[in-house]
Motif scaffolding. Structure first.
Motif, PDB file in Angstrom:
ATOM      1  N   LYS A  23       0.833  -1.207   0.000  1.00 19.10           N
ATOM      2  CA  LYS A  23       0.000   0.000   0.000  1.00 19.10           C
ATOM      3  C   LYS A  23       0.873   1.265   0.000  1.00 19.10           C
ATOM      4  O   LYS A  23       0.613   2.214  -0.746  1.00 19.10           O
ATOM      5  CB  LYS A  23      -0.912  -0.024   1.233  1.00 19.10           C
ATOM      6  CG  LYS A  23      -2.004   1.019   1.182  1.00 19.10           C
ATOM      7  CD  LYS A  23      -2.822   1.016   2.448  1.00 19.10           C
ATOM      8  CE  LYS A  23      -3.686   2.268   2.509  1.00 19.10           C
ATOM      9  NZ  LYS A  23      -4.185   2.538   3.838  1.00 19.10           N
ATOM     10  N   LEU A  24       1.908   1.243   0.828  1.00 20.25           N
ATOM     11  CA  LEU A  24       2.816   2.398   0.910  1.00 20.25           C
ATOM     12  C   LEU A  24       3.515   2.624  -0.437  1.00 20.25           C
ATOM     13  O   LEU A  24       3.583   3.753  -0.942  1.00 20.25           O
ATOM     14  CB  LEU A  24       3.853   2.161   2.009  1.00 20.25           C
ATOM     15  CG  LEU A  24       4.950   3.228   2.114  1.00 20.25           C
ATOM     16  CD1 LEU A  24       4.395   4.535   2.667  1.00 20.25           C
ATOM     17  CD2 LEU A  24       6.090   2.745   2.989  1.00 20.25           C
ATOM     18  N   PHE A  25       4.014   1.540  -1.048  1.00 21.83           N
ATOM     19  CA  PHE A  25       4.736   1.677  -2.314  1.00 21.83           C
ATOM     20  C   PHE A  25       3.810   2.166  -3.430  1.00 21.83           C
ATOM     21  O   PHE A  25       4.213   2.962  -4.279  1.00 21.83           O
ATOM     22  CB  PHE A  25       5.395   0.347  -2.700  1.00 21.83           C
ATOM     23  CG  PHE A  25       6.424  -0.127  -1.705  1.00 21.83           C
ATOM     24  CD1 PHE A  25       7.321   0.771  -1.158  1.00 21.83           C
ATOM     25  CD2 PHE A  25       6.481  -1.443  -1.303  1.00 21.83           C
ATOM     26  CE1 PHE A  25       8.271   0.358  -0.224  1.00 21.83           C
ATOM     27  CE2 PHE A  25       7.415  -1.872  -0.376  1.00 21.83           C
ATOM     28  CZ  PHE A  25       8.314  -0.970   0.166  1.00 21.83           C
ATOM     29  N   LEU A  26       2.562   1.679  -3.414  1.00 16.26           N
ATOM     30  CA  LEU A  26       1.599   2.142  -4.425  1.00 16.26           C
ATOM     31  C   LEU A  26       1.299   3.630  -4.238  1.00 16.26           C
ATOM     32  O   LEU A  26       1.196   4.374  -5.223  1.00 16.26           O
ATOM     33  CB  LEU A  26       0.298   1.332  -4.316  1.00 16.26           C
ATOM     34  CG  LEU A  26       0.258   0.035  -5.113  1.00 16.26           C
ATOM     35  CD1 LEU A  26      -0.961  -0.781  -4.730  1.00 16.26           C
ATOM     36  CD2 LEU A  26       0.261   0.308  -6.614  1.00 16.26           C
ATOM     37  N   THR A  27       1.188   4.064  -2.984  1.00 12.11           N
ATOM     38  CA  THR A  27       0.934   5.483  -2.702  1.00 12.11           C
ATOM     39  C   THR A  27       2.087   6.336  -3.224  1.00 12.11           C
ATOM     40  O   THR A  27       1.865   7.374  -3.868  1.00 12.11           O
ATOM     41  CB  THR A  27       0.769   5.706  -1.178  1.00 12.11           C
ATOM     42  OG1 THR A  27      -0.178   4.767  -0.688  1.00 12.11           O
ATOM     43  CG2 THR A  27       0.320   7.113  -0.867  1.00 12.11           C
ATOM     44  N   VAL A  28       3.321   5.905  -2.960  1.00 10.96           N
ATOM     45  CA  VAL A  28       4.493   6.657  -3.430  1.00 10.96           C
ATOM     46  C   VAL A  28       4.496   6.716  -4.956  1.00 10.96           C
ATOM     47  O   VAL A  28       4.746   7.776  -5.555  1.00 10.96           O
ATOM     48  CB  VAL A  28       5.804   6.004  -2.902  1.00 10.96           C
ATOM     49  CG1 VAL A  28       7.027   6.651  -3.528  1.00 10.96           C
ATOM     50  CG2 VAL A  28       5.874   6.115  -1.397  1.00 10.96           C
ATOM     51  N   TRP A  29       4.199   5.607  -5.590  1.00 10.98           N
ATOM     52  CA  TRP A  29       4.172   5.531  -7.068  1.00 10.98           C
ATOM     53  C   TRP A  29       3.123   6.506  -7.628  1.00 10.98           C
ATOM     54  O   TRP A  29       3.401   7.231  -8.595  1.00 10.98           O
ATOM     55  CB  TRP A  29       3.853   4.088  -7.478  1.00 10.98           C
ATOM     56  CG  TRP A  29       3.729   3.847  -8.946  1.00 10.98           C
ATOM     57  CD1 TRP A  29       4.736   3.907  -9.861  1.00 10.98           C
ATOM     58  CD2 TRP A  29       2.542   3.505  -9.658  1.00 10.98           C
ATOM     59  NE1 TRP A  29       4.242   3.603 -11.112  1.00 10.98           N
ATOM     60  CE2 TRP A  29       2.899   3.353 -11.016  1.00 10.98           C
ATOM     61  CE3 TRP A  29       1.223   3.289  -9.294  1.00 10.98           C
ATOM     62  CZ2 TRP A  29       1.975   3.011 -12.000  1.00 10.98           C
ATOM     63  CZ3 TRP A  29       0.307   2.946 -10.263  1.00 10.98           C
ATOM     64  CH2 TRP A  29       0.682   2.816 -11.602  1.00 10.98           C
ATOM     65  N   VAL A  30       1.945   6.533  -7.012  1.00 10.46           N
ATOM     66  CA  VAL A  30       0.897   7.463  -7.473  1.00 10.46           C
ATOM     67  C   VAL A  30       1.361   8.902  -7.309  1.00 10.46           C
ATOM     68  O   VAL A  30       1.192   9.731  -8.221  1.00 10.46           O
ATOM     69  CB  VAL A  30      -0.427   7.209  -6.698  1.00 10.46           C
ATOM     70  CG1 VAL A  30      -1.429   8.321  -6.963  1.00 10.46           C
ATOM     71  CG2 VAL A  30      -1.019   5.864  -7.081  1.00 10.46           C
ATOM     72  N   TRP A  31       2.008   9.223  -6.190  1.00  7.78           N
ATOM     73  CA  TRP A  31       2.523  10.583  -5.988  1.00  7.78           C
ATOM     74  C   TRP A  31       3.567  10.946  -7.045  1.00  7.78           C
ATOM     75  O   TRP A  31       3.574  12.061  -7.560  1.00  7.78           O
ATOM     76  CB  TRP A  31       3.122  10.724  -4.580  1.00  7.78           C
ATOM     77  CG  TRP A  31       2.092  11.154  -3.580  1.00  7.78           C
ATOM     78  CD1 TRP A  31       1.532  10.402  -2.585  1.00  7.78           C
ATOM     79  CD2 TRP A  31       1.455  12.445  -3.503  1.00  7.78           C
ATOM     80  NE1 TRP A  31       0.601  11.143  -1.904  1.00  7.78           N
ATOM     81  CE2 TRP A  31       0.533  12.395  -2.434  1.00  7.78           C
ATOM     82  CE3 TRP A  31       1.579  13.625  -4.238  1.00  7.78           C
ATOM     83  CZ2 TRP A  31      -0.264  13.481  -2.080  1.00  7.78           C
ATOM     84  CZ3 TRP A  31       0.780  14.712  -3.888  1.00  7.78           C
ATOM     85  CH2 TRP A  31      -0.125  14.636  -2.818  1.00  7.78           C
ATOM     86  N   LEU A  32       4.439   9.990  -7.351  1.00  3.06           N
ATOM     87  CA  LEU A  32       5.471  10.241  -8.365  1.00  3.06           C
ATOM     88  C   LEU A  32       4.825  10.533  -9.723  1.00  3.06           C
ATOM     89  O   LEU A  32       5.254  11.440 -10.454  1.00  3.06           O
ATOM     90  CB  LEU A  32       6.423   9.044  -8.471  1.00  3.06           C
ATOM     91  CG  LEU A  32       7.372   8.846  -7.292  1.00  3.06           C
ATOM     92  CD1 LEU A  32       8.050   7.483  -7.356  1.00  3.06           C
ATOM     93  CD2 LEU A  32       8.437   9.935  -7.278  1.00  3.06           C
TER      94      LEU A  32
END
Lengths: 107, 212
Positions: free
Chosen positions: A17-26
């Motif tokens: 979930k954290l990695f997906l959130t970071v990816w969306v922000w990027l």
């Protein structure tokens, strides 16, 4: 010690979930950069914003994808300041000269 | 050094193999490589900025369509490859070999896609007459091609090396020859390649868009 070390490293190093959130922000930041260019924002303002956004993106990648946020402070202090210092040193030496060249009288 | 002193060091929290940084030797080695490589790219990007600033009428040949659209797709591909890479490392750490291998294969596919899209872009530019020594838009700025091909070429070389490296790691991890640490360390390299692109994309593409 080795067992504790392995346990320590496996503990709390992010989840999907954290990695997906970071990816969306990027992706969102990248979309923002493209929008700025599409709108042809004034060049000095654009350079400042684009470099700022690039630094934010690289910080996100280093912190979460490269796990620097979950490592000890010592590793962060070994990696980041030296790169920032050397980059600043290069900029201090180069940029005044390059800007000076553009203001030389034309013959 | 006496035997007692040596014993003392070996029994200290360092434990003869674990550093105070609490990373293994492979990870530390990769971080050192990343530091040196990031200084190489910093020097190249700052030299590019120098040349760009000091050259009046620097060419700005890229349009939103197709050049910026294409480089945006390349950015999306690299960012997605970083996501699959970090998921591969997480799966490897939790012992799920098949999941880790699948994510590694997805990362490799993204990497190959990036190189292929980049190659088509290079071919288009070369057909337009851009070489490392000249460009068709402004003869007083011959360094445009050199700067563009030099920076993107070095980055593409890193991506290509990364694809081969990940393929080897994927094969070894699937065969249980290597451990999750190897996957994690290869991930560090891959994320670094992604990180460098976050500076190349705005500096070489977004700031070279044709003015309205």
């Amino acid at each position: 010690m080795h067992a504790n070390f392995a346990l320590d490293r496996n503990h709390s190093r992010g989840n999907t979930k954290l990695f997906l959130t970071v990816w969306v922000w990027l992706l969102l930041i990248t979309a923002g950069e493209i929008f700025l260019v599409h709108e042809r924002v004034e060049v000095h303002l654009m350079i400042t914003i684009l470099l700022g956004l690039s630094l934010i993106k690289s910080a996100l990648i280093m912190a979460y994808f490269m796990h620097l946020r979950f490592e000890r402070l010592g590793l962060f202090l070994m990696v980041v300041p030296v790169i920032v210092f050397c980059a600043c040193l290069m900029m201090i030496v180069f940029f005044p000269d390059s800007l000076h060249l553009t203001h030389l009288p034309q013959y | 050094m006496s035997e007692a002193e040596l014993e003392g060091i070996l029994e200290s929290p360092w434990s003869g193999g674990v550093s105070p940084l609490a990373v293994n030797s492979k990870t530390l080695g990769m971080w050192l490589l990343i530091i040196s490589d990031s200084l190489t790219f910093s020097a190249l990007l700052i030299s590019y900025a120098y040349v760009r600033l000091s050259t009046p009428n620097w060419p700005r040949p890229f349009d939103i369509w197709p050049e910026i659209a294409k480089s945006s797709v390349m950015t999306f591909v690299l960012l997605s490859s970083s996501l699959t890479m970090v998921l591969a490392a997480t799966a490897a750490r939790s012992g799920n070999v098949q999941k880790a291998v699948n994510f590694l294969l997805a990362t490799i596919t993204f990497g190959v896609a990036f190189v292929l899209i980049h190659a088509t872009e290079w071919i288009t530019l070369i057909h337009e007459g851009v070489t490392p020594w000249k460009n068709p838009w402004n003869k007083s700025a011959p360094l445009f091609g050199g700067a563009f091909f030099g920076l993107t070429g070095l980055h593409m070389l890193h991506v290509t090396i990364g694809v081969v490296y990940l393929a080897v790691i994927c094969w070894g991890f699937n065969k249980r020859k290597w451990t999750a640490e190897h996957v994690e360390v290869s991930g560090l390299y891959w994320h670094f390649v992604d990180l460098v692109w976050m500076f190349i994309f705005p500096l070489l593409y977004l700031l070279n868009v044709t003015p309205k």
